[in-house]
Design a protein around this motif. Structure first.
Motif, short mmCIF file in Angstrom:
data_model
loop_
_atom_site.label_atom_id
_atom_site.label_comp_id
_atom_site.label_asym_id
_atom_site.label_seq_id
_atom_site.Cartn_x
_atom_site.Cartn_y
_atom_site.Cartn_z
N LEU A 10 2.40 4.95 23.87
CA LEU A 10 1.21 5.78 23.64
C LEU A 10 1.59 7.08 22.94
O LEU A 10 0.87 7.54 22.04
CB LEU A 10 0.51 6.08 24.97
CG LEU A 10 -0.73 6.95 24.89
CD1 LEU A 10 -1.79 6.29 24.03
CD2 LEU A 10 -1.26 7.25 26.28
N ALA A 11 2.72 7.66 23.30
CA ALA A 11 3.20 8.87 22.60
C ALA A 11 3.47 8.56 21.13
O ALA A 11 3.20 9.38 20.25
CB ALA A 11 4.46 9.42 23.28
N GLY A 12 3.99 7.36 20.85
CA GLY A 12 4.21 6.96 19.47
C GLY A 12 2.92 6.82 18.70
O GLY A 12 2.82 7.18 17.53
N LEU A 14 0.14 8.49 19.35
CA LEU A 14 -0.33 9.85 19.12
C LEU A 14 0.47 10.55 18.02
O LEU A 14 -0.08 11.29 17.21
CB LEU A 14 -0.28 10.66 20.42
CG LEU A 14 -1.21 10.17 21.53
CD1 LEU A 14 -0.97 10.95 22.81
CD2 LEU A 14 -2.66 10.25 21.10
N TRP A 15 1.78 10.31 17.98
CA TRP A 15 2.65 10.85 16.94
C TRP A 15 2.19 10.36 15.57
O TRP A 15 2.01 11.15 14.64
CB TRP A 15 4.10 10.45 17.22
CG TRP A 15 5.09 10.68 16.14
CD1 TRP A 15 5.55 9.77 15.24
CD2 TRP A 15 5.76 11.91 15.84
NE1 TRP A 15 6.46 10.33 14.41
CE2 TRP A 15 6.62 11.65 14.74
CE3 TRP A 15 5.73 13.18 16.37
CZ2 TRP A 15 7.42 12.63 14.19
CZ3 TRP A 15 6.55 14.16 15.81
CH2 TRP A 15 7.37 13.87 14.73
N CYS A 16 1.99 9.06 15.45
CA CYS A 16 1.55 8.50 14.17
C CYS A 16 0.17 9.03 13.79
O CYS A 16 -0.06 9.37 12.63
CB CYS A 16 1.51 6.96 14.26
SG CYS A 16 3.13 6.19 14.38
N GLY A 17 -0.72 9.10 14.76
CA GLY A 17 -2.07 9.60 14.47
C GLY A 17 -2.07 11.05 14.01
O GLY A 17 -2.78 11.41 13.07
N ALA A 18 -1.26 11.88 14.65
CA ALA A 18 -1.19 13.30 14.26
C ALA A 18 -0.60 13.45 12.86
O ALA A 18 -1.10 14.26 12.05
CB ALA A 18 -0.35 14.08 15.27
N LEU A 19 0.43 12.68 12.56
CA LEU A 19 1.04 12.78 11.23
C LEU A 19 0.10 12.24 10.15
O LEU A 19 0.03 12.80 9.04
CB LEU A 19 2.38 12.06 11.20
CG LEU A 19 3.48 12.68 12.05
CD1 LEU A 19 4.76 11.87 11.95
CD2 LEU A 19 3.74 14.12 11.64
N ILE A 20 -0.62 11.17 10.45
CA ILE A 20 -1.58 10.64 9.47
C ILE A 20 -2.69 11.64 9.24
O ILE A 20 -3.15 11.83 8.10
CB ILE A 20 -2.11 9.27 9.92
CG1 ILE A 20 -1.03 8.20 9.77
CG2 ILE A 20 -3.34 8.87 9.13
CD1 ILE A 20 -1.39 6.85 10.33
N ALA A 21 -3.15 12.30 10.30
CA ALA A 21 -4.19 13.33 10.14
C ALA A 21 -3.70 14.44 9.22
O ALA A 21 -4.44 14.93 8.36
CB ALA A 21 -4.60 13.88 11.49
N GLY A 138 1.02 -2.67 21.46
CA GLY A 138 1.99 -2.59 22.55
C GLY A 138 1.44 -1.86 23.75
O GLY A 138 1.65 -2.27 24.90
N THR A 139 0.72 -0.77 23.51
CA THR A 139 0.13 -0.02 24.61
C THR A 139 -0.90 -0.87 25.35
O THR A 139 -0.93 -0.88 26.58
CB THR A 139 -0.53 1.27 24.08
OG1 THR A 139 0.46 2.06 23.42
CG2 THR A 139 -1.15 2.07 25.19
N ALA A 140 -1.74 -1.58 24.62
CA ALA A 140 -2.75 -2.42 25.25
C ALA A 140 -2.12 -3.56 26.04
O ALA A 140 -2.55 -3.85 27.17
CB ALA A 140 -3.71 -2.97 24.19
#
Length: 164
Positions: A10-12, A14-21, A138-140
């Protein structure tokens, strides 16, 4: 251990989402190599654990092959809202990754420095979109396993209490 891997996955995400934003805003927050390596380290162990733990024993008819005793199952133990949320986030990562392909040019030497930086942002967005989507899956899957284990553990506890 599965809970830890699920939280890392889940942290990964969020990391990807923040960088894409940040990339969609026109800023590269972290170099591509660092961004991708950190995303891989955070996402892949949780994804692997989710796939491995979502095996189900075959019931009913015997399999045709003697070595097939388990099958992989989708994360059906999550509540419906969890599956819908995971699907929506997966779709967002997929769109972010696929839309990045439209901005990648054939010859990066043909443009000036601004176009090269834009191409690097598109390449990073594609890689992070793929890794973010893997992280959502993976999280799901890991969360589904945790929910299933919690339910079966509660059933075992109730059976043990009523057996006395």
């Amino acid at each position: 251990m599965l809970l830890l891997l699920d939280v890392l996955c889940l942290a990964g995400v969020l990391w990807c989402g923040a960088l894409i934003a940040g990339l969609l805003g026109g800023r590269t927050l972290v170099a591509t190599g660092v961004a991708v390596i950190v995303a891989v380290v955070l996402v892949l162990p949780g994804f692997t654990a989710g796939v491995v733990t979502n095996r189900r024993a075959l019931r009913g008819r015997r399999p045709q092959s003697w070595f097939i005793r388990d099958v992989w199952a989708p994360p059906v133990d999550l509540p419906r809202w969890g599956l819908i949320a995971a699907g929506a986030v997966l779709m967002a990562f997929w769109i972010a990754g696929i839309s990045a392909l439209t901005g990648i040019s054939d010859d990066p030497r043909a443009g000036d420095r601004a176009s090269l930086e834009r191409q690097v942002r598109h390449e990073q967005r594609f890689a992070l979109g793929v890794l973010g989507g893997i992280g959502v899956g993976g999280t799901a899957m890991a969360a589904s396993t945790l929910v299933r284990e919690r339910r079966t553990g509660a059933r075992r506890t109730v059976r043990a209490r009523t057996a006395y």
